[in-house]
Design a protein around this motif. Sequence first.
Motif, PDB file in Angstrom:
ATOM      1  N   GLU A  23       6.526  10.438  35.513  1.00  0.00           N
ATOM      2  CA  GLU A  23       7.658  11.638  35.250  1.00  0.00           C
ATOM      3  C   GLU A  23       8.310  11.527  34.060  1.00  0.00           C
ATOM      4  N   GLN A  24       7.874  10.526  33.086  1.00  0.00           N
ATOM      5  CA  GLN A  24       8.642  10.417  31.947  1.00  0.00           C
ATOM      6  C   GLN A  24       8.259  11.586  30.994  1.00  0.00           C
ATOM      7  N   SER A  25       8.997  11.900  29.903  1.00  0.00           N
ATOM      8  CA  SER A  25       8.837  12.710  28.793  1.00  0.00           C
ATOM      9  C   SER A  25       8.350  12.001  27.560  1.00  0.00           C
ATOM     10  N   PHE A  26       7.613  12.711  26.718  1.00  0.00           N
ATOM     11  CA  PHE A  26       7.350  11.921  25.695  1.00  0.00           C
ATOM     12  C   PHE A  26       7.203  12.925  24.370  1.00  0.00           C
ATOM     13  N   ALA A  27       7.167  12.410  23.244  1.00  0.00           N
ATOM     14  CA  ALA A  27       7.069  13.182  21.963  1.00  0.00           C
ATOM     15  C   ALA A  27       6.069  12.307  20.847  1.00  0.00           C
ATOM     16  N   VAL A  28       5.168  12.871  20.181  1.00  0.00           N
ATOM     17  CA  VAL A  28       4.365  12.284  19.264  1.00  0.00           C
ATOM     18  C   VAL A  28       5.014  12.830  17.744  1.00  0.00           C
ATOM     19  N   ARG A  29       5.375  11.818  17.053  1.00  0.00           N
ATOM     20  CA  ARG A  29       6.172  11.944  15.848  1.00  0.00           C
ATOM     21  C   ARG A  29       4.789  11.788  14.793  1.00  0.00           C
ATOM     22  N   ALA A  30       4.252  12.910  14.103  1.00  0.00           N
ATOM     23  CA  ALA A  30       3.236  12.558  13.244  1.00  0.00           C
ATOM     24  C   ALA A  30       3.579  12.864  11.663  1.00  0.00           C
ATOM     25  N   ARG A  31       3.082  11.939  10.732  1.00  0.00           N
ATOM     26  CA  ARG A  31       3.061  12.132   9.440  1.00  0.00           C
ATOM     27  C   ARG A  31       2.045  11.787   8.681  1.00  0.00           C
ATOM     28  N   ARG A  32       1.911  12.430   7.439  1.00  0.00           N
ATOM     29  CA  ARG A  32       0.596  11.945   6.858  1.00  0.00           C
ATOM     30  C   ARG A  32       0.821  12.252   5.284  1.00  0.00           C
ATOM     31  N   ALA A  33       0.065  11.213   4.709  1.00  0.00           N
ATOM     32  CA  ALA A  33      -0.031  11.462   3.151  1.00  0.00           C
ATOM     33  C   ALA A  33      -1.479  11.257   2.717  1.00  0.00           C
ATOM     34  N   GLY A  34      -1.814  12.051   1.857  1.00  0.00           N
ATOM     35  CA  GLY A  34      -3.265  12.351   1.449  1.00  0.00           C
ATOM     36  C   GLY A  34      -3.869  13.007   1.667  1.00  0.00           C
ATOM     37  N   THR A  35      -5.145  13.542   1.550  1.00  0.00           N
ATOM     38  CA  THR A  35      -6.046  14.773   1.792  1.00  0.00           C
ATOM     39  C   THR A  35      -6.749  14.805   2.973  1.00  0.00           C
ATOM     40  N   HIS A  36      -6.625  15.665   4.009  1.00  0.00           N
ATOM     41  CA  HIS A  36      -7.125  15.476   5.328  1.00  0.00           C
ATOM     42  C   HIS A  36      -7.648  16.976   5.491  1.00  0.00           C
ATOM     43  N   PRO A  37      -8.555  16.916   6.511  1.00  0.00           N
ATOM     44  CA  PRO A  37      -9.216  18.336   7.064  1.00  0.00           C
ATOM     45  C   PRO A  37      -8.427  18.837   8.083  1.00  0.00           C
ATOM     46  N   TYR A  38      -6.978  18.395   8.240  1.00  0.00           N
ATOM     47  CA  TYR A  38      -6.016  19.026   9.057  1.00  0.00           C
ATOM     48  C   TYR A  38      -4.526  18.962   8.585  1.00  0.00           C
ATOM     49  N   THR A  39      -3.817  19.515   9.252  1.00  0.00           N
ATOM     50  CA  THR A  39      -2.431  19.599   8.740  1.00  0.00           C
ATOM     51  C   THR A  39      -1.539  18.464   9.562  1.00  0.00           C
ATOM     52  N   SER A  40      -0.454  18.170   9.090  1.00  0.00           N
ATOM     53  CA  SER A  40       0.378  17.553  10.061  1.00  0.00           C
ATOM     54  C   SER A  40       0.761  18.194  11.087  1.00  0.00           C
ATOM     55  N   VAL A  41       0.884  19.494  11.340  1.00  0.00           N
ATOM     56  CA  VAL A  41       1.081  20.196  12.565  1.00  0.00           C
ATOM     57  C   VAL A  41      -0.181  20.116  13.421  1.00  0.00           C
ATOM     58  N   VAL A  43      -0.554   8.676   9.135  1.00  0.00           N
ATOM     59  CA  VAL A  43      -1.816   8.637   8.635  1.00  0.00           C
ATOM     60  C   VAL A  43      -1.665   8.656   6.907  1.00  0.00           C
ATOM     61  N   ARG A  44      -2.293   7.621   6.751  1.00  0.00           N
ATOM     62  CA  ARG A  44      -2.097   7.452   4.898  1.00  0.00           C
ATOM     63  C   ARG A  44      -3.521   7.333   4.551  1.00  0.00           C
ATOM     64  N   ASP A  45      -4.191   8.294   3.824  1.00  0.00           N
ATOM     65  CA  ASP A  45      -5.541   8.453   3.100  1.00  0.00           C
ATOM     66  C   ASP A  45      -6.545   8.352   4.612  1.00  0.00           C
ATOM     67  N   ARG A  46      -7.306   7.204   4.464  1.00  0.00           N
ATOM     68  CA  ARG A  46      -8.462   7.175   5.544  1.00  0.00           C
ATOM     69  C   ARG A  46      -7.979   6.174   6.961  1.00  0.00           C
ATOM     70  N   LYS A  47      -6.639   5.788   6.863  1.00  0.00           N
ATOM     71  CA  LYS A  47      -6.184   4.963   7.974  1.00  0.00           C
ATOM     72  C   LYS A  47      -4.932   5.680   8.582  1.00  0.00           C
ATOM     73  N   GLU A  81       0.849  -1.181   0.160  1.00  0.00           N
ATOM     74  CA  GLU A  81       0.143   0.176   0.033  1.00  0.00           C
ATOM     75  C   GLU A  81       0.829   1.226  -0.096  1.00  0.00           C
ATOM     76  N   TYR A  82       1.106   2.062  -1.174  1.00  0.00           N
ATOM     77  CA  TYR A  82       1.624   3.295  -1.215  1.00  0.00           C
ATOM     78  C   TYR A  82       2.995   3.218  -0.674  1.00  0.00           C
ATOM     79  N   GLY A  83       3.935   2.399  -0.919  1.00  0.00           N
ATOM     80  CA  GLY A  83       5.323   2.256  -0.718  1.00  0.00           C
ATOM     81  C   GLY A  83       5.528   1.782   0.641  1.00  0.00           C
ATOM     82  N   ARG A  84       4.394   0.939   1.322  1.00  0.00           N
ATOM     83  CA  ARG A  84       4.514   0.377   2.593  1.00  0.00           C
ATOM     84  C   ARG A  84       4.073  -1.133   2.407  1.00  0.00           C
ATOM     85  N   ILE A  85       4.581  -2.081   3.375  1.00  0.00           N
ATOM     86  CA  ILE A  85       4.061  -3.285   3.298  1.00  0.00           C
ATOM     87  C   ILE A  85       3.493  -3.677   4.604  1.00  0.00           C
TER      88      ILE A  85
END
Length: 285
Positions: free
Chosen positions: A101-119, A153-157, A46-50
């Motif tokens: 007391e742990q720290s965290f980060a969310v690393r988000a990326r997307r491909a496709g058209t969505h009603p929100y930006t990657s930010v 996020v890739r299209d609807r998934k 699916e779009y360069g991923r298996i």
Amino acid sequence: MGSILVRYAELGLKSRSVRRRFESILVDNLMSSLANAGLEGLVTTEYGRIFVEVDDAERASKALARVFGVSSVSSVARCSSDMGEMKFRIAELSRPLLQREQSFAVRARRAGTHPYTSVDLGRELGSAVFLANEEKGVRVDLTDPDVEIYVEVRDRKAYFFSSYIPGPGGLPLGSQGRVVVLLEQERDALAGWLIMKRGCRAIALGDESSPAVKILKAWDPALKIAKEEDLVAVVRKHRALAAVFGFVLEDFVRIKEVDVPVPAFFPLVGMDVKEIEERLERIRA
């Protein structure tokens, strides 16, 4: 049933037709890897991923991470790309991952058209994680976090994961020609492995019970072992395109004496003893 995301890197640089062919070979090799591990799974592209659907994701991930052409694998959870559903899913997944007391980060990326930006995606999902774990005193740290949660996020998934298992990379085994590898000592296995990483099927010329043969067989359970003792005869019989040797620079006299009717490769000639041993240690595992 668990889901595994399999990534490749070098294949993505090829032309569309070559990439399609190599991807097909890679999928076949992934299926063979699962079969050799005694597992059954469904492999889809699916779009360069298996993606691999399998009952035992932990065992399957380890097996798939030893397939040439794979850059990394991750066990993933999935849901739709709806923002509300993603916030609920990532909050649920984050609770067992984060300690007090742990720290965290969310690393988000997307491909496709969505009603929100990657930010928007990173900010909203990061907020959901923080609120779900606020009583633990967690904090956001985008530079050096204790825990990283990845979202694709890739299209609807949408796919969520928290770790990568590195693979060997390179090209799928069988996408190039056959080579004969002379296996006299353990370091010769590294020379063969490096050529196999370039997509070549290896024909091992050596004792089937030797450590060198066992190393290569762990990476290719279908490894063919030649019974003949004469290197040139093996090359001709199997129509090999090259012969591979584990000689180093100190073996210069033996290198000069090599006489085969095909190109001869010496992948270790620029390595010192320490580098060879370190690389061997990694492929023995």
